[in-house]
Design a protein around this motif. Sequence first.
Motif, short mmCIF file in Angstrom:
data_model
loop_
_atom_site.label_atom_id
_atom_site.label_comp_id
_atom_site.label_asym_id
_atom_site.label_seq_id
_atom_site.Cartn_x
_atom_site.Cartn_y
_atom_site.Cartn_z
N MET A 95 0.82 -1.21 0.00
CA MET A 95 0.00 0.00 0.00
C MET A 95 0.86 1.27 0.00
O MET A 95 0.53 2.24 -0.68
N MET A 96 1.97 1.25 0.74
CA MET A 96 2.84 2.42 0.78
C MET A 96 3.44 2.73 -0.58
O MET A 96 3.75 3.89 -0.88
N ALA A 97 3.60 1.72 -1.42
CA ALA A 97 4.24 1.91 -2.71
C ALA A 97 3.34 2.60 -3.73
O ALA A 97 3.81 3.00 -4.80
N GLN A 98 2.05 2.74 -3.42
CA GLN A 98 1.12 3.36 -4.37
C GLN A 98 0.04 4.13 -3.61
O GLN A 98 -1.16 3.86 -3.73
N LEU A 99 0.48 5.12 -2.85
CA LEU A 99 -0.41 5.83 -1.94
C LEU A 99 -1.54 6.58 -2.65
O LEU A 99 -2.62 6.76 -2.08
N ASP A 100 -1.30 7.04 -3.85
CA ASP A 100 -2.32 7.82 -4.55
C ASP A 100 -3.48 6.97 -5.08
O ASP A 100 -4.47 7.51 -5.57
N ARG A 101 -3.35 5.66 -4.95
CA ARG A 101 -4.36 4.76 -5.52
C ARG A 101 -5.56 4.57 -4.60
O ARG A 101 -6.65 4.26 -5.06
N TRP A 102 -5.41 4.77 -3.29
CA TRP A 102 -6.37 4.26 -2.33
C TRP A 102 -7.41 5.30 -1.88
O TRP A 102 -7.14 6.48 -1.79
N GLN A 103 -8.59 4.77 -1.52
CA GLN A 103 -9.60 5.55 -0.83
C GLN A 103 -9.39 5.43 0.68
O GLN A 103 -8.80 4.47 1.16
N LYS A 104 -9.89 6.39 1.42
CA LYS A 104 -9.90 6.28 2.88
C LYS A 104 -10.63 5.00 3.29
O LYS A 104 -11.75 4.75 2.84
N GLY A 105 -9.98 4.20 4.12
CA GLY A 105 -10.61 2.98 4.61
C GLY A 105 -10.44 1.78 3.71
O GLY A 105 -10.90 0.68 4.05
N GLU A 106 -9.76 1.95 2.57
CA GLU A 106 -9.52 0.81 1.67
C GLU A 106 -8.51 -0.13 2.31
O GLU A 106 -7.56 0.30 2.97
N CYS A 107 -8.71 -1.44 2.11
CA CYS A 107 -7.91 -2.45 2.83
C CYS A 107 -7.35 -3.51 1.90
O CYS A 107 -7.94 -3.81 0.86
N VAL A 108 -6.25 -4.09 2.32
CA VAL A 108 -5.69 -5.28 1.69
C VAL A 108 -5.51 -6.33 2.79
O VAL A 108 -4.87 -6.07 3.81
N LEU A 109 -6.09 -7.51 2.58
CA LEU A 109 -5.94 -8.63 3.50
C LEU A 109 -5.19 -9.75 2.80
O LEU A 109 -5.35 -9.95 1.58
N ALA A 110 -4.40 -10.50 3.54
CA ALA A 110 -3.60 -11.58 2.96
C ALA A 110 -3.70 -12.84 3.82
O ALA A 110 -3.85 -12.76 5.04
N GLU A 111 -3.61 -13.97 3.16
CA GLU A 111 -3.51 -15.24 3.89
C GLU A 111 -2.12 -15.40 4.50
O GLU A 111 -1.97 -16.03 5.54
#
Length: 321
Positions: A95-111
Motif C-alpha cells: 500500500m505504501m508503494a502506491q499511496l495515490d491509488r487508495w480511498q480512505k478505509g480501503e484495505c488489503v488482507l492476505a492469507e
Amino acid sequence: MKQLNSRQQALLNMLADGNFHSGEQIGTVLGISRAAISQQIKSLRQLGIEVFSITGKGYRLNTPLQLLNPDILRQHLSGAPVHTCAVIDSTNHYMMAQLDRWQKGECVLAEMQTAGRGRRGRQWHSPFGSQFIMSMYWRLDDGPGAAMGLSLAIGVAVVRALEAQGYHGLSLKWPNDIYMSRRKLAGILVEMSAAVGGLCHLVIGIGINLNLSDEVIAQLDQPCAHLAEQPIMVDRNRLSAAVIQELRNALALFERQGLSAFLTEWNRLDMFMQQPVKVLLGEQVIQGIYCGIDTEGNMLLQDKDGVRKFVGGEISLRADH
C-alpha cells in the motif's frame, strides 16, 4: 501480490474442512489426473501449508482453515473496497508503494506474508491462513502532527472489536501491542508519508494471531497467544469485517476528537498501569512505576526524579521482575 491459481484454490477449498479427501474425489472435482494432484499438493506445501497423505485415505490438512472470502467480507462491509490475496511480501509495503491509488478505509488482507514487519523492523511470522493480516489506508488533512497517539487509538479499536466477539483477558501494552493472558496476541504498525503542514498519508498494518500451531509458537522469540485458545466459534471473515469496521469508526472519531476520545478505554486496558517496569532506551535501562499515558500518547514513568515522559520510537517497555 499473488493469488492461488484456480486449481490450487479449488483444492484448498476442499481440504479446508480438515477431513480426508481421496485422490479419486479430488481428481473428479478438479478434473485432473493423480500426477497433477501430486503437483498441486506440492505447490500448497511450498506455501508452508501442512498437507498429510495416507494411502487408502487420501489427503487432509494438519488443521482446518477458514479461508478469506471476498463475498462474505462484502456482505458485512460497505464503503471503501477490501482486497484479498493469498501471498504477499507485506501488505503495508504494497500500500505504501502506491499511496495515490487508495480511498480512505480501503484495505488489503492476505492469507500469508513473506516479509511482514513489526515494530523496529522485527520480522512478523505469518503461517498461511493462521492470522488476520491487514493494512488499511487513511489520510489526515491536518498533517503528521494530527497523528499523535494514533497507534494507541487503533489498539483500543482492535480490542473493542475482539471483545464484541466474546474474547476476554485482553490488554494493551504501550505503544502498539495487544496482549491476551499477558502474552502477545497482535501488533500494530503505522507508517506515514507527509510533507510538513501538508496531507498525511497513513498505512495501518494489523496482525492478529488466530490459530497457530505448537511448532510455530515454539519458534517465536516471545510468549505469544492466539484466539483459538478461547472456546469461541467465530467465523474468520466476520471477525475480519468486524475489526475493519471498528477501525474505520475509530479513525473517523480520532480525526474529530484525537486521542482524548480513547483515553478512558486505554486506561482500562493498560497492562502495566501502576506496576514497576523498566524502559529500555538503547543501552540505558530506566526503572520506575508506570503511570499510563498523557493526552498525546506519551508514556509516563515515575522514578526517583519524579514523573518522566517518554515518546515512542526506539523504546521498549518491559515488566520489572
